[in-house]
Motif scaffolding. Structure first.
Motif, short mmCIF file in Angstrom:
data_model
loop_
_atom_site.label_atom_id
_atom_site.label_comp_id
_atom_site.label_asym_id
_atom_site.label_seq_id
_atom_site.Cartn_x
_atom_site.Cartn_y
_atom_site.Cartn_z
N CYS A 170 -7.05 16.81 -42.11
CA CYS A 170 -6.42 16.06 -43.14
C CYS A 170 -5.22 16.68 -43.95
CB CYS A 170 -7.56 15.69 -44.06
SG CYS A 170 -6.97 14.54 -45.46
N GLN A 171 -4.07 16.46 -43.64
CA GLN A 171 -3.00 16.96 -44.50
C GLN A 171 -2.99 16.72 -45.75
OE1 GLN A 171 -0.50 18.72 -42.68
NE2 GLN A 171 -2.03 18.26 -40.85
N ARG A 172 -3.64 16.06 -46.42
CA ARG A 172 -3.69 15.68 -47.84
C ARG A 172 -4.55 16.77 -48.55
NH1 ARG A 172 -2.25 11.32 -51.23
NH2 ARG A 172 -2.14 12.22 -53.15
N CYS A 173 -5.94 16.86 -48.20
CA CYS A 173 -7.06 17.51 -48.62
C CYS A 173 -7.22 19.00 -48.14
CB CYS A 173 -8.33 16.94 -48.88
SG CYS A 173 -9.23 16.92 -47.46
N GLY A 174 -6.51 19.32 -46.64
CA GLY A 174 -6.62 20.44 -46.20
C GLY A 174 -7.96 20.65 -45.32
N ARG A 175 -8.66 19.53 -45.24
CA ARG A 175 -10.01 19.83 -44.55
C ARG A 175 -9.78 20.20 -42.90
NH1 ARG A 175 -15.06 15.59 -45.86
NH2 ARG A 175 -16.57 17.08 -45.47
N GLY A 176 -10.65 20.84 -42.42
CA GLY A 176 -10.47 21.51 -40.99
C GLY A 176 -11.40 20.60 -40.17
N VAL A 177 -12.10 19.50 -40.69
CA VAL A 177 -12.70 18.79 -39.89
C VAL A 177 -12.51 17.13 -40.28
CG1 VAL A 177 -14.82 20.31 -39.21
CG2 VAL A 177 -14.83 18.78 -41.31
N GLY A 178 -12.95 16.31 -39.90
CA GLY A 178 -12.72 14.93 -40.01
C GLY A 178 -13.03 14.51 -41.39
N CYS A 179 -12.02 13.93 -41.90
CA CYS A 179 -12.26 13.65 -43.46
C CYS A 179 -12.15 12.05 -43.78
CB CYS A 179 -11.01 14.39 -44.06
SG CYS A 179 -10.78 13.77 -45.87
N PRO A 180 -13.41 11.66 -43.97
CA PRO A 180 -13.24 10.17 -44.54
C PRO A 180 -13.03 9.91 -46.01
CG PRO A 180 -15.51 11.16 -44.69
CD PRO A 180 -14.53 12.47 -44.26
N ASP A 181 -12.76 10.87 -46.94
CA ASP A 181 -12.22 10.71 -48.11
C ASP A 181 -11.02 10.05 -48.58
OD1 ASP A 181 -15.17 11.78 -48.51
OD2 ASP A 181 -14.31 13.88 -48.75
N CYS A 182 -9.94 10.88 -47.90
CA CYS A 182 -8.67 10.33 -48.18
C CYS A 182 -8.18 9.11 -47.67
CB CYS A 182 -7.83 11.65 -47.65
SG CYS A 182 -8.03 13.41 -48.47
N VAL A 183 -8.69 8.42 -47.03
CA VAL A 183 -8.42 7.07 -46.66
C VAL A 183 -8.99 6.03 -47.76
CG1 VAL A 183 -8.30 7.84 -44.09
CG2 VAL A 183 -10.47 6.89 -45.11
N ARG A 184 -10.14 6.45 -48.31
CA ARG A 184 -10.49 5.63 -49.53
C ARG A 184 -9.46 5.00 -50.38
NH1 ARG A 184 -16.44 6.69 -49.69
NH2 ARG A 184 -16.75 8.56 -48.39
N PRO A 185 -9.46 3.60 -50.89
CA PRO A 185 -8.52 3.09 -51.66
C PRO A 185 -8.39 3.94 -52.89
CG PRO A 185 -9.84 1.47 -50.68
CD PRO A 185 -10.67 2.83 -50.42
N HIS A 186 -9.54 4.34 -53.68
CA HIS A 186 -9.07 4.94 -54.88
C HIS A 186 -8.61 6.28 -54.74
CE1 HIS A 186 -13.05 6.34 -53.55
NE2 HIS A 186 -12.83 7.33 -54.73
N MET A 187 -8.52 6.99 -53.76
CA MET A 187 -7.76 8.11 -53.46
C MET A 187 -6.42 8.37 -53.20
SD MET A 187 -10.61 10.51 -53.46
CE MET A 187 -12.27 10.74 -53.12
N GLN A 188 -5.71 7.05 -53.06
CA GLN A 188 -4.49 7.08 -52.74
C GLN A 188 -3.47 7.56 -54.02
OE1 GLN A 188 -3.55 6.32 -49.59
NE2 GLN A 188 -5.94 6.57 -49.29
N ASN A 189 -4.06 7.56 -55.17
CA ASN A 189 -3.16 7.85 -56.32
C ASN A 189 -3.55 9.22 -56.89
OD1 ASN A 189 -1.46 7.11 -58.20
ND2 ASN A 189 -3.16 6.79 -59.68
N ARG A 190 -4.06 9.97 -55.91
CA ARG A 190 -4.20 11.51 -56.31
C ARG A 190 -2.94 11.95 -56.85
NH1 ARG A 190 -8.01 14.33 -51.97
NH2 ARG A 190 -10.14 13.09 -52.40
#
Length: 273
Positions: A62-82
């Motif tokens: 995940c290029q946004r949060c830097g996770r090394g495995v699959g990341c379901p978090d950053c695709v959540r709607p409320h995460m788009q305004n980080r």
């Protein structure tokens, strides 16, 4: 007679200790496993076997949060305004890293500080190289480099309990190594308690009003004549949901906006769960 026997006993103990050093494995006890060995020059205090066990995040999914495995978090709607551009972390937060960080953070084992700082510094170097390549492609600029470093604050209760803020120490040492200013920018208004016991929704709700700017420490209006966005690197020890870093970032962006300046926030943590 008793004094003479006691003297002989002490002498024998000294000789035994010296003999053990001569015949035992060379080196010093490893900070983490206790094995006597030649310790790493790059990662202070640990042996080569423990160095090999460090769970580095080498491949980012995940290029946004830097996770090394699959990341379901950053695709959540409320995460788009980080509030932050991206996060990078040195290692995965597995049982080994939990133990190392806990030994320093909760038990006050100061000898872990150089080791954890070296790990964070390596992650910073990798982050700088990665973002430099992006800058070259998108803007033609040859180098990505933050203008200052800051950190997530702890509450007065936590500070009294631990005696130090681990994020502050990591940030300070990293700033010294990288030749960057470290700014005491934020304060925690409320004690949010241990986040590890809370659900995702509870974490985000708790963090909404947890932080504020130390107005007497930093004047954003001084950056008005800055010719480019001011790049700020925000440091914490562990990234779980990102709620803490996001809350800190929004407070910083709000203060910068009121002063009429543009700030870009990047975050760096020691571990990523």
């Amino acid at each position: 007679m008793f004094s003479y026997i006691s003297h002989i006993s002490e002498h024998v103990q000294r000789l035994t200790g010296q003999l053990h050093k001569l015949l035992g494995p060379p080196g010093s006890p490893c900070l983490t496993c206790g094995t006597r060995a030649v310790l790493s020059s790059r990662y202070p205090g640990i042996c080569s076997r423990c160095v090999q066990q460090i769970p580095w995040i080498r491949s980012i999914r995940c290029q946004r949060c830097g996770r090394g495995v699959g990341c379901p978090d950053c695709v959540r709607p409320h995460m788009q305004n980080r509030s932050f551009f991206c996060n990078r972390s040195a290692v995965q937060y597995n049982d080994l890293m939990k133990d190392w960080i806990s030994m320093y953070k909760f038990r006050g084992y100061e000898r872990y500080a150089p080791l954890l700082t070296a790990m964070l510094t390596q992650a910073f170097q990798a982050m700088s190289e990665e973002l430099t390549l992006i800058c070259e492609k998108e803007t033609g600029k040859p180098l990505w480099r933050p203008d200052a470093v800051t950190y997530v604050p702890v509450s007065d209760e936590r500070l009294a309990e631990r005696g130090f803020n681990q994020a502050e120490r990591l940030a300070t040492e990293l700033a010294i190594t990288a030749g960057l200013p470290c700014v005491d920018l934020l304060q925690r208004q409320i004690n949010t308690g241990k986040q590890s016991f809370k659900s995702r929704a509870e974490r985000f709700e708790t963090m909404k009003h947890a932080f504020s700017i130390k107005l007497d420490e930093f004047d954003f209006s001084l950056l008005k004549n800055y010719s480019k966005p001011f790049k700020l690197l925000l440091i914490d020890d562990i990234y779980t949901t990102g709620s803490t870093l996001d809350a800190c970032g929004h407070v910083i962006l709000h203060a910068a906006s009121k002063a009429g300046v543009t700030v870009e926030i990047y975050t760096l943590t020691l571990a990523r769960s």
